[in-house]
Design an enzyme around this catalytic site. Sequence first.
Site: not given
Length: 591
Positions: A375, A454
């Site tokens: 991911h 992130h």
Amino acid sequence: MLKRTILATAIATISLGASAAGFPPAPAAGQLGALLVNPYGNSPLTALLDIRSKKPTDIVVTVKGKGKKGVDITYPVGPQTVNTHDGIPVVGLYANYSNEVEVSYKLDGKKITETYKALTGSIINQYVDNRNITTLQEIQVKKVAKGFEDRLYLVNSHTYNQHGSDLHWSGLKAANASLFDGSPAMGSLPFENPPLTYIVDTQGEVRWWLNQTATYDAKSLDVEKRGYLMGFHDTGYGGYTFVQGQRYGTFNLLGQIQSMRLPRGYIDASHEHNIMPNGHTLVRAAKANYVNDQGDTVHTVRDHILEMDQHGNLVEVWNLAEILDPYRDALLEALDMGAVCLNVDIDHLGETAEMQIDAPYGDIAGIGAGRNWAHVNSIEYDPKGDSIIVSMRHQGVAKINRDKEVVWIQAPSEGWNKELSKKLLTPVDSKGNKIKCTEKGVCEDNFDFTYTQHTAWLNNSNGNLTVFDNGDGRGHEQPALGSMKYSRFVEYKIDEENMTIEQVWEYGKDRGFDWFSPITSNVEYMADRDTMFGFGGSIHLYNPGERTIGKINEIGHSDGKVKVEIDILSDKPNTPHYRASLVNLMSQFGR
């Protein structure tokens, strides 16, 4: 507290050549030409002042704020921009309003200042259903410190699609299978939602809008109009990057869009499109019809990095399943299955899952190529060593060079194989002393690893690494109470020679669960006012029935104080936002 809700009734439309239909062209509004609202048909809160072959210089545009507290938007317009559009761009108009626009310039050596009126229509969300709480997203201004009143923020958000996704990848579960077996769709093409893309000012007013139809149509089978519009970066030459499904490209604030299809054999671009110093582009994608080490033919999920030149030629590929370990499950088995990235399922809130080698393939959290084992959600080019830095939500942060060698890994030590364990960075304090940590990442001193992070991007001022530490699965476990979770803005100093990492700055831990953003989000350093700018895109996502908050923050880097805080409330409950960006109009129009 200031509170605004975006109006939604009708979209301003573009004038398609009135003179060709037998009508005279619009008259000049001043010494130049006509002021044309929405010149390219996609951005109704913009206009273009035609120059009628004249050659104005030293141009400055000011869109006047609405009311006594309205924010003026002022920016220079350079000659390249004027030449490109054969006119002067006007950006920052209010919706459904007669805007006052001041334009100053020199013409034949004489300084001229003129005032124009620009009448706009309203803006609309085309995807409203009975789940909607507001027609569009509500903006609540919490704090704006003195000196930050002129800030503008680009919001990259979405709404749920009431039509449902009707275009899916499908394929054989195994290389020797003879029939489709009904297993979940391989790849991540169902990963899509209608975009909500706009700019807000510090009064909570919308000052720019990109029509949803410019990039997306839920009823279309054309892959050019499907996917998740995301991955914006200021290109530095008058536009923003984006990815969406099977394409990548750029758009500018006047609404022009240029895009290319992914190279053949690659699919599902999302999360990130970043431009390198040489003009090449880095896109996070996946591989179609990939034969994994189990012998199965699969579509991989979010684990390939592509480098393309300006013509779309594929220059380089980083296949992370070959570079790293797709079977490491240390963090995967600690994740909250209620939200894995933008796949939100409140029914599984607080649940974890055991990773199985024989689990179905598809866009599910799992191990092995063909499942969502890595991911990747951001890519940063690092000229030091001609390398890329990748944030992998399910593994950690890694730097990888062009020879596909891992330079370093920022993550707890649990679960890494023998070779990759050698690449783990060692936490140290400000004096270089080693900090003791457990294999799950629980450390004794002022240090914490990132979890489900992130945007691992470089601070261009000092070369440090800035990361949005979402914090799900912290310490490779779920806490006793969900309310114990927290997120952080964090900055690290990395010494590649000694393979150490020092935490030099953090913010957010003390704000606790009310600031916790389990998925999405971004952070980066802003040198112009010495702030950490960030966006927590999924605050209160886990509160059933509530609108999700996307929280814009600028935090003083030197004093740790909140300079700006603006909440963006989703139009439907439990709907995450993606990112936000600080808008630099000099970068957009000053060339």
